[in-house]
Design a protein around this motif. Structure first.
Motif, PDB file in Angstrom:
ATOM      1  N   ILE A   8      29.312 110.662  36.000  1.00  0.00           N
ATOM      2  CA  ILE A   8      30.245 109.635  35.545  1.00  0.00           C
ATOM      3  C   ILE A   8      30.097 108.348  36.347  1.00  0.00           C
ATOM      4  N   ARG A  56      36.814 105.610  37.358  1.00  0.00           N
ATOM      5  CA  ARG A  56      35.709 106.314  36.713  1.00  0.00           C
ATOM      6  C   ARG A  56      35.768 106.086  35.206  1.00  0.00           C
ATOM      7  N   ALA A  66      29.934 108.672  29.840  1.00  0.00           N
ATOM      8  CA  ALA A  66      29.549 109.638  30.863  1.00  0.00           C
ATOM      9  C   ALA A  66      28.742 110.783  30.258  1.00  0.00           C
ATOM     10  N   LEU A  97      31.066 105.202  38.458  1.00  0.00           N
ATOM     11  CA  LEU A  97      32.150 104.879  39.380  1.00  0.00           C
ATOM     12  C   LEU A  97      32.136 103.377  39.615  1.00  0.00           C
ATOM     13  N   VAL A 125      31.216 117.595  39.516  1.00  0.00           N
ATOM     14  CA  VAL A 125      31.220 116.191  39.096  1.00  0.00           C
ATOM     15  C   VAL A 125      30.354 115.363  40.046  1.00  0.00           C
ATOM     16  N   ARG A 126      29.508 114.526  39.460  1.00  0.00           N
ATOM     17  CA  ARG A 126      28.710 113.587  40.249  1.00  0.00           C
ATOM     18  C   ARG A 126      29.129 112.167  39.858  1.00  0.00           C
ATOM     19  N   GLU A 127      29.631 111.424  40.829  1.00  0.00           N
ATOM     20  CA  GLU A 127      30.014 110.039  40.596  1.00  0.00           C
ATOM     21  C   GLU A 127      28.827 109.132  40.915  1.00  0.00           C
ATOM     22  N   ILE A 144      40.057 113.618  32.764  1.00  0.00           N
ATOM     23  CA  ILE A 144      39.694 114.031  34.122  1.00  0.00           C
ATOM     24  C   ILE A 144      40.518 115.217  34.606  1.00  0.00           C
TER      25      ILE A 144
END
Length: 197
Positions: A117, A125, A130, A119, A160-162, A152
């Motif tokens: 997602i 976010r 995404a 950032l 989760v990877r920002e 969310i």
């Protein structure tokens, strides 16, 4: 990777108009998104309430499986039918999503990530621009069963990877991918701006 376009909303702030079929820059938003994004993905899925409306487009459709209308409902429906393990998800009221941003975002993820997602600098976010894995389907369904619709809300149950937007700007310098047209005023403003984009 699949592409999922969310097109099941009521468009209540737009007077009940189906936003996906609104014209921006002389083309319907659905056509803009398909032309820009579909070439980069293995399939295109439109999450919607009325599949017959998309019969003339080269897409698969994913009817909602929950009665409540929400973006999470659409994400769940799309992920439930997509052919690939991961999908890039965008909304039908975002007419300027750029392929460059979508591809760069996808490249930042790994197979084990469930959500990749953007950032933003302010810490926000962007859940409607995404990447999601099909592993999110169960958590999303459980949340919808509870009547909870904040996207969310299930993120604490998945990986989760920002991705800082600074890594995505080469594919979309002005971050136009995050522009939404939710009201008639926004629509007119971006219709005018579209001529220069």
């Amino acid at each position: 990777m699949s592409l999922i376009i969310l097109a099941g909303g009521l468009g209540s702030r737009m007077g009940g108009v189906r936003k996906v079929f609104l014209e921006v820059g002389g083309r319907r938003i659905i056509e803009r998104l398909l032309d820009e994004l579909s070439p980069a993905f293995g399939e295109t899925v439109v999450s919607c309430r009325a599949p017959e409306d998309f019969a003339s487009y080269p897409v698969r459709t994913a009817p909602d499986r929950f009665e409540a209308r929400s973006s999470l409902t659409g994400i769940h429906a799309g992920l439930s039918v997509c052919a690939f393990e991961h999908a890039f998800v965008c909304a039908c009221d975002a007419p300027f999503v750029r392929q460059g941003l979508a591809v760069r975002l996808a490249e930042q993820g790994e197979e084990t990530d469930d959500v990749v997602i953007p950032l933003k600098e302010d810490g926000y976010r962007e859940p409607l621009c995404a990447v999601y894995s099909r592993r999110c389907v169960r958590s999303a369904a459980e949340q919808l069963d509870r009547g909870e619709y904040k996207i969310i809300g299930f993120f604490d149950q998945v990986k989760v990877r920002e991705v800082p937007v600074s890594l995505l700007r080469p594919g979309d310098p002005d971050l136009l991918s995050f522009v939404n047209v939710n009201t008639p005023e926004e629509l007119e403003r971006w219709r005018a701006a579209a001529e220069a984009l």
